[in-house]
Each structure stands twice: as C-alpha cells, then as structure tokens.
Design an enzyme around this catalytic site. Sequence first.
Site, PDB file in Angstrom:
ATOM      1  N   LYS A  20       0.866  -1.191   0.000  1.00 29.92           N
ATOM      2  CA  LYS A  20       0.000   0.000   0.000  1.00 29.92           C
ATOM      3  C   LYS A  20       0.887   1.220   0.000  1.00 29.92           C
ATOM      4  O   LYS A  20       2.023   1.166   0.495  1.00 29.92           O
ATOM      5  CB  LYS A  20      -0.874   0.013   1.264  1.00 29.92           C
ATOM      6  CG  LYS A  20      -2.104   0.872   1.164  1.00 29.92           C
ATOM      7  CD  LYS A  20      -3.248   0.105   0.547  1.00 29.92           C
ATOM      8  CE  LYS A  20      -4.461   0.952   0.299  1.00 29.92           C
ATOM      9  NZ  LYS A  20      -5.638   0.132  -0.027  1.00 29.92           N
ATOM     10  N   ASP A  62      -7.202   4.240  -4.261  1.00 35.37           N
ATOM     11  CA  ASP A  62      -7.817   4.123  -2.935  1.00 35.37           C
ATOM     12  C   ASP A  62      -8.397   5.514  -2.655  1.00 35.37           C
ATOM     13  O   ASP A  62      -8.645   6.272  -3.605  1.00 35.37           O
ATOM     14  CB  ASP A  62      -6.776   3.692  -1.881  1.00 35.37           C
ATOM     15  CG  ASP A  62      -7.409   3.243  -0.566  1.00 35.37           C
ATOM     16  OD1 ASP A  62      -7.876   2.094  -0.477  1.00 35.37           O
ATOM     17  OD2 ASP A  62      -7.471   4.051   0.392  1.00 35.37           O
TER      18      ASP A  62
HETATM   19  P1  NDP Z   1     -13.014   7.751  -2.454  1.00 36.38           P
HETATM   20  O1  NDP Z   1     -11.938   8.745  -2.298  1.00 36.38           O
HETATM   21  O2  NDP Z   1     -13.616   7.525  -3.779  1.00 36.38           O
HETATM   22  O3  NDP Z   1     -14.213   8.082  -1.445  1.00 36.38           O
HETATM   23  C1  NDP Z   1     -13.989   8.181  -0.078  1.00 36.38           C
HETATM   24  C2  NDP Z   1     -15.293   8.539   0.616  1.00 36.38           C
HETATM   25  O4  NDP Z   1     -15.110   8.443   2.018  1.00 36.38           O
HETATM   26  C3  NDP Z   1     -15.725   9.973   0.334  1.00 36.38           C
HETATM   27  O5  NDP Z   1     -17.114  10.055   0.421  1.00 36.38           O
HETATM   28  C4  NDP Z   1     -15.060  10.722   1.481  1.00 36.38           C
HETATM   29  O6  NDP Z   1     -15.659  11.963   1.806  1.00 36.38           O
HETATM   30  C5  NDP Z   1     -15.227   9.738   2.620  1.00 36.38           C
HETATM   31  N1  NDP Z   1     -14.141   9.927   3.593  1.00 36.38           N
HETATM   32  C6  NDP Z   1     -12.810   9.806   3.351  1.00 36.38           C
HETATM   33  N2  NDP Z   1     -12.118  10.071   4.464  1.00 36.38           N
HETATM   34  C7  NDP Z   1     -13.015  10.347   5.411  1.00 36.38           C
HETATM   35  C8  NDP Z   1     -12.918  10.684   6.774  1.00 36.38           C
HETATM   36  N3  NDP Z   1     -11.724  10.810   7.383  1.00 36.38           N
HETATM   37  N4  NDP Z   1     -14.069  10.880   7.466  1.00 36.38           N
HETATM   38  C9  NDP Z   1     -15.277  10.771   6.857  1.00 36.38           C
HETATM   39  N5  NDP Z   1     -15.436  10.454   5.558  1.00 36.38           N
HETATM   40  C10 NDP Z   1     -14.327  10.241   4.858  1.00 36.38           C
HETATM   41  O7  NDP Z   1     -12.424   6.393  -1.863  1.00 36.38           O
HETATM   42  P2  NDP Z   1     -12.926   4.892  -2.067  1.00 36.38           P
HETATM   43  O8  NDP Z   1     -14.404   4.854  -2.229  1.00 36.38           O
HETATM   44  O9  NDP Z   1     -12.077   4.267  -3.100  1.00 36.38           O
HETATM   45  O10 NDP Z   1     -12.514   4.236  -0.669  1.00 36.38           O
HETATM   46  C11 NDP Z   1     -13.406   4.154   0.436  1.00 36.38           C
HETATM   47  C12 NDP Z   1     -12.952   3.044   1.372  1.00 36.38           C
HETATM   48  O11 NDP Z   1     -12.955   1.807   0.669  1.00 36.38           O
HETATM   49  C13 NDP Z   1     -11.527   3.194   1.920  1.00 36.38           C
HETATM   50  O12 NDP Z   1     -11.492   2.653   3.221  1.00 36.38           O
HETATM   51  C14 NDP Z   1     -10.694   2.323   0.992  1.00 36.38           C
HETATM   52  O13 NDP Z   1      -9.503   1.894   1.596  1.00 36.38           O
HETATM   53  C15 NDP Z   1     -11.669   1.174   0.782  1.00 36.38           C
HETATM   54  N6  NDP Z   1     -11.451   0.344  -0.403  1.00 36.38           N
HETATM   55  C16 NDP Z   1     -11.355   0.896  -1.651  1.00 36.38           C
HETATM   56  C17 NDP Z   1     -11.172   0.083  -2.751  1.00 36.38           C
HETATM   57  C18 NDP Z   1     -11.149   0.624  -4.140  1.00 36.38           C
HETATM   58  O14 NDP Z   1     -11.052  -0.179  -5.065  1.00 36.38           O
HETATM   59  N7  NDP Z   1     -11.242   1.931  -4.352  1.00 36.38           N
HETATM   60  C19 NDP Z   1     -11.032  -1.373  -2.602  1.00 36.38           C
HETATM   61  C20 NDP Z   1     -11.224  -1.855  -1.265  1.00 36.38           C
HETATM   62  C21 NDP Z   1     -11.405  -1.008  -0.218  1.00 36.38           C
HETATM   63  P3  NDP Z   1     -14.959  13.323   1.325  1.00 36.38           P
HETATM   64  O15 NDP Z   1     -15.218  13.392  -0.145  1.00 36.38           O
HETATM   65  O16 NDP Z   1     -15.623  14.390   2.125  1.00 36.38           O
HETATM   66  O17 NDP Z   1     -13.502  13.185   1.653  1.00 36.38           O
HETATM   67  O1  2IT Z   2      -8.001  -1.617  -0.423  1.00 30.97           O
HETATM   68  C1  2IT Z   2      -7.980  -2.114  -1.569  1.00 30.97           C
HETATM   69  O2  2IT Z   2      -8.130  -3.329  -1.744  1.00 30.97           O
HETATM   70  C2  2IT Z   2      -7.804  -1.220  -2.717  1.00 30.97           C
HETATM   71  N1  2IT Z   2      -7.731  -0.005  -2.529  1.00 30.97           N
HETATM   72  C3  2IT Z   2      -7.672  -1.785  -4.099  1.00 30.97           C
HETATM   73  C4  2IT Z   2      -6.269  -2.246  -4.358  1.00 30.97           C
HETATM   74  C5  2IT Z   2      -5.968  -2.651  -5.780  1.00 30.97           C
HETATM   75  O3  2IT Z   2      -4.789  -2.942  -6.000  1.00 30.97           O
HETATM   76  O4  2IT Z   2      -6.857  -2.699  -6.615  1.00 30.97           O
END
Ligand code: NDP
Ligand code: 2IT
Length: 446
Positions: free
Chosen positions: A126, A166
């Site tokens: 990561k 992420d």
């Molecule tokens: P994005 O940046 O697309 O969206 C993040 C969302 O979470 C936004 O709505 C954001 O609000 C909110 N957010 C972020 N930080 C905070 C905080 N400190 N407090 C409150 N709200 C918060 O990210 P993703 O959707 O990609 O990721 C969301 C979660 O999913 C993370 O935990 C990530 O690690 C996990 N994840 C993502 C994957 C992927 O493929 N993208 C795969 C597996 C897990 P705001 O816009 O106001 O910051």
């Molecule tokens: O937390 C996660 O699994 C991700 N942000 C996706 C990682 C990836 O390599 O697609």
Amino acid sequence: MNDVLTQFLEKIQRRNPAEPEFLQAVTEVAESLLPFIDQHLIYRDQKILERIVEPERVIIFRVPWLNDKGEVEVNRGFRVQMNSAIGPYKGGLRFHPSVTLSVLKFLAFEQVFKNSLTGLPMGGGKGGSDFDPKNRSDNEVMKFCQSFMTELYRHVGADIDIPAGDIGVGKREIGYLFGQYKRIKGEFSGVLTGKGYEWGGSLIRPEATGYGLVYFVEEILKTRGDSLSGKKVLISGSGNVAQYTAEKCIAKGAKVLTMSDSDGFIYDPDGLNVEKLQFIINLKEKERGRISEYANKFKCGYFKGERPWKIKCDIALPNATQNELDGNDAATLIDNGCFCVAEGANMPCTREAVAAFHKAEIFYAPGKAANAGGVAVSGLEMSQNSLRFSWTRDEVDNKLREIMKQIHRICLKYGKEKNGHVNYEKGANIGGFVKIAESMLAQGLV
Ligand code: NDP
Ligand code: 2IT
C-alpha cells in the site's frame, strides 16, 4: 493463550511506537491466528506471523511540486511493500491529509490477507501521500502525481509492485501517474491497475469493490435463505466504493437510505433510485461537490458532522474510512435491529464495535473478505494486460461473482463455530493466512 497474545502485541507496540492503526489491525488478526498457530507448530517455530508483521520494505520519499500560484509545496510519499510470498506487491495508493506510516502499514497488512483470499497471485502493499487532492485544480493534481511518480517509478513495475487507487486516487490520478511512469521508463506496461478502458484498463474495475461487496452480502443472506430485496440499507461514504455499492443494492431491490461524506450524511426515507444516485455520481466525480447538495435538491434530511448509524436499518455498509463506526454506533445498530454489517471500507469498525457484533452474533463481514472484489478485478486487469487482451463486461463480472462466492466459502470453512454461528473475521484471517504461510515455508528464510 492470552499471555502469548499479550506478549506478542507488546512486542509489536514496542517496535512500532505511535502506530495505533497498525497495532489495531495486527491485534485483530493475531486474536484469530494465535490459537490456530498453536495447533500448527511449524508456523510457530518458523515464526511466520512474526515475519508477516514486518514489512519486507518501506520506502519514504519527498514529493516537492509547484502549485498554480508558483509556490513550492512539499508532501511526503510512501510505499509499504509488505509481503511478496504469493506474488508481486499489490495494493492501492491513498492521497489524504490523514495518511501516515501507521495508516499505510495497517492497510498493507490487511491487503496481504485480502489478496490471498482472492485466490489470485498477488502479494500485499500500500502507498500514498498526505497530499489532499480536494480543492486542487487538475493541473495541481497532475503536477503532484508527476513528482510522486518521479520517485516511485524506481520501486514499482508490472512484475514487482502494482499500485492502484484508494481514497483520493481515482481514474484521473491513475492517468497522470501512468503517463509519468511511461514517460520515464519508455515502456507501456501494466504497472498500475484502475487504468482507463481505452489504455489497458479492465471493464468492471471501477464497479468491482462495490459490486463485490453486494455479492458477498448476498452470499451471507443466502445462508439464512434470505435476499436483499426490500432490505433497509445504510451506506456511508459517497466515493467509488459507496457509489457502486448503492447502484447494485438498488438493482437488487434494497432500499438505500443514507450516504455521506466527511462533512455529514443525507437520509432519504424514500430510498435512493437510479436518477438520484446519478446526481450523487455527477456531484462527486464531475463537480467534486458536497453531499449536502443532495438534501437541497431532493428535500430530505441532512445531518451535518454526523454519521448514519443512528438510522434504523437491516444492513449497514460502512464504505468511507477506518474507525468510522465505534462501539456506541454498534450498540445503536444492534438495538435498532440491524443484523448484518459488511465492510466496504478497510477497518471501518473499531475493535469495540466488532466485539459488540460478535457478542450479539449478528453477521459481521470484515473488509479483507467483503471488499476484496476491487483488488480481485485489479488482478484480472493484470491478467488481461499480460494476455494483451480484454474480456467482456459479463466475463469479468462473472469471474468477480465467482471469486466473492469462493471467499465466502473460505470464511465458512475456517469460521464456522460449534453453535453454527459463522465468525467471518476468524474465517477470513485463517483462510488468508494459510496460503501465505505455506508459500513462506516453501521459499525458505527470506
Ligand atoms: P473515495 O476517495 O472515492 O471516497 C472516499 C469517501 O469516504 C468519500 O465520500 C469521502 O468523503 C469519505 N471519507 C474519506 N475520508 C473520510 C474521513 N476521514 N471521514 C469521513 N469520511 C471520509 O475512496 P474509495 O471509495 O475508493 O474508498 C473508500 C474506502 O474503501 C476506503 O477505506 C478504501 O480503503 C476502501 N477500499 C477501496 C477500494 C477501491 O477499489 N477503491 C477497494 C477496497 C477497499 P470526502 O469526499 O468528504 O472526503
Ligand atoms: O483496499 C484495496 O483493496 C484497494 N484499494 C484496491 C487495491 C488494488 O490494487 O486494486
């Protein structure tokens, strides 16, 4: 056994001071694994867990860049290369002001087990930066990404370490990072996943984490002969994972009541529909606006500075960030009749919250199992890049569905308790661990 756990965790704490998130993630895994390791002495004697908690390598670097005003800005860049026993390092990049070494180590540690569960040959890593893309122009984001990759390129590669998105890293950022890597190296390779479809990306990768989460929840519900139809669902977040979770929930006939961002949450008692969700997707992806605008547009509730967990529901899907659902929230959810919590985010539930779910014996699916669909389709993007070929939407979607079913089966295999209750946390931790442990044993002391 408690003594062994205490001693193990004390050592982790001593060696990794001021890393609370990393300690939290290791605690959760060690609680499930130490009793299992005690029954498999080779893992204990070869100190497999002690080796897994030590990153193979951590790279920390300066990221200097010029903003639109011509001023110098300096951020910190990281890549944690945690474990390469079953494949090259693989995992996302996070750009958010809260990024620290502790946060990225916890994420890399979780990623190792998650990637193993997918069944694909991917190790765990990561990275990211404390850079905040919010309120930055496209030009500033590009400048930052170019500077970040100007150091990172030395440490990554299609067979070495393959980053992806992420929090704060989506298609735009992946594009700028890819462009800079290609320019420096003079090669077009599969060094990143989450690429645009036109330049080597996979269909369904944007949707994969959210869709995969919903497929996993469906598997859980099937164990009690149930489905998503008519279920009241709370979603937090409104980014990549939340958007496609909402889309799939709506398609399955569930009622999505909430979404949120870091300023607050909206509560729509009528439930979101496809048009309303499209408004959120445009708002977040194009206008980069705030979720409160949804409440203005559709005249529903907006709760500033609050999280959605007090709304009555059947299923809660925390999809924003770590530790966004605490012990009090868990008690409220359980009191209100919520019977299933599945993590789209990584470690969104605190240890107190998870303990409450276990005590109440409701379904609790940890992120390393439930949100593995994203990295799984990243793995499929790597396969397609190697093949110099693209699969259709249906082909990728079917493979994703099969992978989520397989992860669910692994959780049942290792997590079913004597009374029939399934401890998905234990199942995912042990199921993910075995493959890594066996690979590490086979490869000797490296
Ligand atoms: P994005 O940046 O697309 O969206 C993040 C969302 O979470 C936004 O709505 C954001 O609000 C909110 N957010 C972020 N930080 C905070 C905080 N400190 N407090 C409150 N709200 C918060 O990210 P993703 O959707 O990609 O990721 C969301 C979660 O999913 C993370 O935990 C990530 O690690 C996990 N994840 C993502 C994957 C992927 O493929 N993208 C795969 C597996 C897990 P705001 O816009 O106001 O910051
Ligand atoms: O937390 C996660 O699994 C991700 N942000 C996706 C990682 C990836 O390599 O697609």
